[in-house]
Design an enzyme around this catalytic site. Structure first.
Site, PDB file in Angstrom:
ATOM      1  N   LYS A 174       0.837  -1.204   0.000  1.00 40.43           N
ATOM      2  CA  LYS A 174       0.000   0.000   0.000  1.00 40.43           C
ATOM      3  C   LYS A 174       0.871   1.253   0.000  1.00 40.43           C
ATOM      4  CE  LYS A 174      -1.725  -1.484   3.776  1.00 40.43           C
ATOM      5  NZ  LYS A 174      -2.475  -1.755   5.017  1.00 40.43           N
ATOM      6  N   THR A 206      -7.860   9.257   8.593  1.00 38.54           N
ATOM      7  CA  THR A 206      -7.356   8.021   7.999  1.00 38.54           C
ATOM      8  C   THR A 206      -7.104   6.935   9.045  1.00 38.54           C
ATOM      9  OG1 THR A 206      -5.091   8.881   8.138  1.00 38.54           O
ATOM     10  CG2 THR A 206      -6.284   9.228   6.053  1.00 38.54           C
ATOM     11  N   GLY A 208      -7.396   3.721  10.939  1.00 44.20           N
ATOM     12  CA  GLY A 208      -7.995   2.426  10.660  1.00 44.20           C
ATOM     13  C   GLY A 208      -8.092   2.059   9.192  1.00 44.20           C
ATOM     14  N   THR A 209      -7.413   2.791   8.325  1.00 40.59           N
ATOM     15  CA  THR A 209      -7.520   2.481   6.894  1.00 40.59           C
ATOM     16  C   THR A 209      -6.965   1.092   6.567  1.00 40.59           C
ATOM     17  OG1 THR A 209      -5.471   3.726   6.551  1.00 40.59           O
ATOM     18  CG2 THR A 209      -7.541   4.859   6.060  1.00 40.59           C
ATOM     19  N   GLY A 210      -5.853   0.723   7.197  1.00 46.69           N
ATOM     20  CA  GLY A 210      -5.265  -0.583   6.928  1.00 46.69           C
ATOM     21  C   GLY A 210      -6.154  -1.718   7.400  1.00 46.69           C
ATOM     22  N   CYS A 211      -6.697  -1.581   8.613  1.00 41.92           N
ATOM     23  CA  CYS A 211      -7.612  -2.594   9.148  1.00 41.92           C
ATOM     24  C   CYS A 211      -8.833  -2.723   8.254  1.00 41.92           C
ATOM     25  CB  CYS A 211      -8.069  -2.203  10.557  1.00 41.92           C
ATOM     26  SG  CYS A 211      -6.748  -1.826  11.719  1.00 41.92           S
TER      27      CYS A 211
END
Length: 267
Positions: A174, A206, A208-211
């Site tokens: 990412k 942004t 928690g975007t990865g979760c």
């Protein structure tokens, strides 16, 4: 569409990341969410103020009781903590090799707090990564996995290749941490490389975007989508959730995980 997803991750008291983001995402995309909690965190949009890890055997009990009764169509893991917890997760998932597994290698919180112990990186690479359908590192995580800096898209592709060489079946690198008005993520699967691009959304919301992205991918895999289509759908959902963020908090604010539900409700 349903699709059972077991998320193995830490709790975020602020509701924007971790287990809370996973529950919201899976539900918004029509799946059925289940959890095994690896740690309790005291955090908000500004930072992490405390962490209490789940004892490994109780983590095992959470996983087993869910699988023995309800089962799952996909696994997703996030914050795992120490090597002992990683070993437990690997041992339990290994019995379900035909079930998709999305590994989000959560290592560092947005505020800089370490969420993966140093001695756990080798365990993550050695015992957990080979079980994953796809691993979804951001730039700092990919840099830690391969031991060198990533400064552009070409480096992202090479990093993805190196992560695959470490044992991953597929990797989505990412690119949100790189500068520029265009955000690029690179998927490497079955020797094929594909770049997904979109204009960057200028926002501080942004958290928690990865979760969220990993949980969305897991949900679509649970619902029978291909990995490539699951990634595309997940990115579209994440973008809509960022664009409609509610604006809460003084730091990196949470997303609007209910955006899909809202659109469905509108007909």
């Amino acid at each position: 569409m349903q699709g059972r997803v077991l998320s193995i991750a830490g709790s975020d008291s602020g509701g924007g990341a971790g287990i809370q983001a996973d529950l919201k995402t899976v539900t918004a995309l029509g799946g059925f969410a289940m959890t095994a909690i690896t740690a309790l965190t005291a955090q908000n949009t500004v930072g992490v103020f405390g962490v209490v890890e789940t004892p490994p055997e109780f983590l095992r009990t959470q996983i087993r009781c869910v699988l023995d009764d309800i089962g799952t169509d996909a696994f997703k893991s996030g914050m795992l903590g120490g090597a002992d917890n990683i070993a437990v997760v690997a041992e339990e998932i290994a019995a379900y090799r035909t079930v998709p597994f999305v590994l989000d290698p959560v290592m560092i919180a947005k505020g800089g707090a370490a969420l993966l112990h140093d001695n756990a990186v080798d365990a993550l690479i050695g015992v957990l990564m080979p079980l994953a359908t796809v691993i979804t590192p951001n730039i700092p995580e990919a840099e830690r996995l391969i031991g060198r800096r990533i400064v552009d898209e070409r480096d992202m592709v090479e990093a993805g290749r190196q992560v695959c060489a470490l044992g991953a079946s597929a990797v989505l690198v990412k690119g949100g941490h790189l500068p520029g008005t265009i955000l690029t993520d690179v998927l490497i699967a079955d020797g094929v490389e594909e770049a997904f691009t979109a204009p960057r959304i200028e926002t501080r919301h942004t958290h928690g975007t990865g979760c969220t992205l990993a949980s969305a991918i897991a949900t679509r895999l649970a619902q029978g989508r291909s990995l490539r289509d699951a990634v595309a759908d997940a990115r579209a959902y994440l973008r809509a959730a960022i664009e409609s963020a509610p604006g809460y908090g003084a730091g990196a604010g949470p997303l609007n995980h209910g955006v899909a539900i809202t659109e469905i409700a509108r007909g």
